[in-house]
Scaffold this motif. Structure first.
Motif, short mmCIF file in Angstrom:
data_model
loop_
_atom_site.label_atom_id
_atom_site.label_comp_id
_atom_site.label_asym_id
_atom_site.label_seq_id
_atom_site.Cartn_x
_atom_site.Cartn_y
_atom_site.Cartn_z
N VAL A 146 0.84 -1.20 0.00
CA VAL A 146 0.00 0.00 0.00
C VAL A 146 0.87 1.25 0.00
O VAL A 146 0.63 2.21 -0.75
CB VAL A 146 -0.94 -0.01 1.21
N ALA A 147 1.92 1.26 0.84
CA ALA A 147 2.79 2.43 0.93
C ALA A 147 3.56 2.67 -0.37
O ALA A 147 3.67 3.80 -0.85
CB ALA A 147 3.77 2.25 2.10
N VAL A 148 4.10 1.58 -0.95
CA VAL A 148 4.86 1.71 -2.20
C VAL A 148 3.97 2.20 -3.34
O VAL A 148 4.34 3.10 -4.10
CB VAL A 148 5.53 0.36 -2.56
N ASN A 149 2.78 1.61 -3.47
CA ASN A 149 1.89 2.02 -4.55
C ASN A 149 1.42 3.46 -4.38
O ASN A 149 1.29 4.20 -5.37
CB ASN A 149 0.68 1.08 -4.59
N ALA A 150 1.18 3.87 -3.15
CA ALA A 150 0.76 5.25 -2.91
C ALA A 150 1.89 6.22 -3.27
O ALA A 150 1.64 7.28 -3.86
CB ALA A 150 0.35 5.43 -1.45
N ALA A 151 3.12 5.86 -2.91
CA ALA A 151 4.26 6.72 -3.25
C ALA A 151 4.46 6.80 -4.76
O ALA A 151 4.75 7.87 -5.31
CB ALA A 151 5.53 6.17 -2.58
N ALA A 152 4.28 5.67 -5.46
CA ALA A 152 4.42 5.66 -6.91
C ALA A 152 3.34 6.51 -7.58
O ALA A 152 3.63 7.28 -8.51
CB ALA A 152 4.35 4.22 -7.42
N ASP A 153 2.10 6.39 -7.10
CA ASP A 153 1.01 7.20 -7.67
C ASP A 153 1.25 8.69 -7.46
O ASP A 153 1.03 9.50 -8.37
CB ASP A 153 -0.33 6.80 -7.03
N LYS A 154 1.73 9.06 -6.28
CA LYS A 154 2.00 10.47 -6.00
C LYS A 154 3.13 10.98 -6.87
O LYS A 154 3.07 12.11 -7.41
CB LYS A 154 2.36 10.64 -4.52
N ALA A 155 4.17 10.18 -7.06
CA ALA A 155 5.30 10.59 -7.90
C ALA A 155 4.86 10.80 -9.35
O ALA A 155 5.30 11.74 -10.01
CB ALA A 155 6.42 9.55 -7.82
#
Length: 332
Positions: free
Chosen positions: A193-202
């Motif tokens: 969840v954390a990795v995907n959220a960071a990728a989406d924000k980037a």
């Protein structure tokens, strides 16, 4: 029980500083907080609802050693396993059998009929028995497994009473307390969840994102080196250029049709200054480009220019000779 830097003023939740920030080891304060948690849940009424919030790092925050195991014993075993490259599963298996809290210990102390465990996972695969060593999950490991893990460590570095205690538990296990009638554990957040959220924000910020997932595991020092090497690559595993990298050809060298002249162009690619060859030029920390010769005397600059140019004379001479030879072939 929380790290020292997580202390906040709250209205109804009592936060207890159980260890210094960044120190993932059991402390006397952690033991005091764990004892208080066990005391409070054991005094609940049957019709109460017990909510337990757990996150990665909980193993060090909830020590509660089994007598006669001491804090020093826990510290010695924890440091030994961490420094000898034990996996998080191996580390938590041993810690579970040395604790009154872990491996379902908190749930067994709970007098309420209903317990909800809300878990934020930092472990690959989200095994709830491993996250924080599973205070609300009945352990599936055995004392013999913990002994086998410790057998791979230097015997002289393991406290004698730790081995004695585990051997006693392996041969005679005390009758377990019953678990709450309604026990529910739910993972409410994890690495994915954390990795995907960071990728989406980037991506929303305009970055080209390469996501390598959240299931990477292994020895931290070795995995860090592999990760750094992957960051240096120009192409991905399918041999396609990574974002911001462009290569191409501008044709053969003059007089040498067998040697192509290529180029590499980097667009918005961050390169550490320590990786740059900056003998004759330099890029300062604020991004300014300067020639080092500009700071030298005129005499030193002239010598430097001559020495740099002289290294190319042999190649240039060879090109001229090669071109002349091919011209001669063309007119005869």
């Amino acid at each position: 029980n929380v790290p020292d830097d997580c202390m906040r003023s709250t209205r109804k939740i009592h936060l207890h500083p159980a260890r210094p920030a960044g120190v993932k080891e059991p402390t006397a304060a952690g033991i005091a907080g764990s004892d208080e948690i066990l005391r409070r849940v054991s005094q609940l009424q049957a019709d109460d609802l017990c909510i337990v919030l757990l996150s990665g790092g909980g193993s060090a925050l909830l020590p509660a050693p089994q007598p006669p195991i001491t804090l020093d014993d826990l510290l010695q075993v924890t440091r030994l396993l961490m420094h000898r490259g034990a996996t998080i599963h191996e580390l938590n298996t041993v810690r579970t059998w040395l604790s009154r809290m872990k491996g379902g210990g908190l749930a067994r102390h709970c007098a309420a009929d209903t317990l909800w465990g809300l878990i934020v996972s930092d472990v690959v695969g989200d095994p709830i028995s491993i996250i924080a060593s599973g205070p609300t999950v009945e352990t599936q490991s055995t004392a013999l497994e913990a002994i086998e893990i410790l057998k791979r460590m230097p015997a002289e570095e393991i406290p004698e009473q730790v081995i004695d205690f585990l051997q006693q538990r392996a041969t005679k296990i005390p009758p377990p307390r019953s678990l709450p009638a309604q026990l529910t554990n739910q993972v409410i957040g994890n690495n994915a969840v954390a990795v995907n959220a960071a990728a989406d924000k980037a991506k929303k910020l305009g970055y080209d994102v390469l996501c390598w997932g959240s299931d990477n595991q292994g020895e931290a020092s070795e995995e860090g080196q592999r990760f750094a090497l992957r960051c240096q690559q120009l192409r991905d595993e399918n041999h396609r250029h990574l974002p911001g990298i462009e290569t191409g050809e501008v044709g053969p060298k003059i007089g040498d049709n067998f040697t192509e002249t290529g180029y590499l162009r980097l667009r918005d690619v961050r390169i550490p200054r320590t990786w740059m060859l900056m003998r004759h030029q330099e890029v300062t920390e604020d991004g300014k480009y300067i020639k080092k010769d500009q700071s030298s005397t005129k005499g030193e600059q002239a010598k430097s220019n001559v020495s740099q140019y002289s290294t190319m004379l042999a190649i240039r001479g060879g090109l001229v000779m090669g071109a002349g030879y091919r011209l001669a072939q063309g007119v005869t």
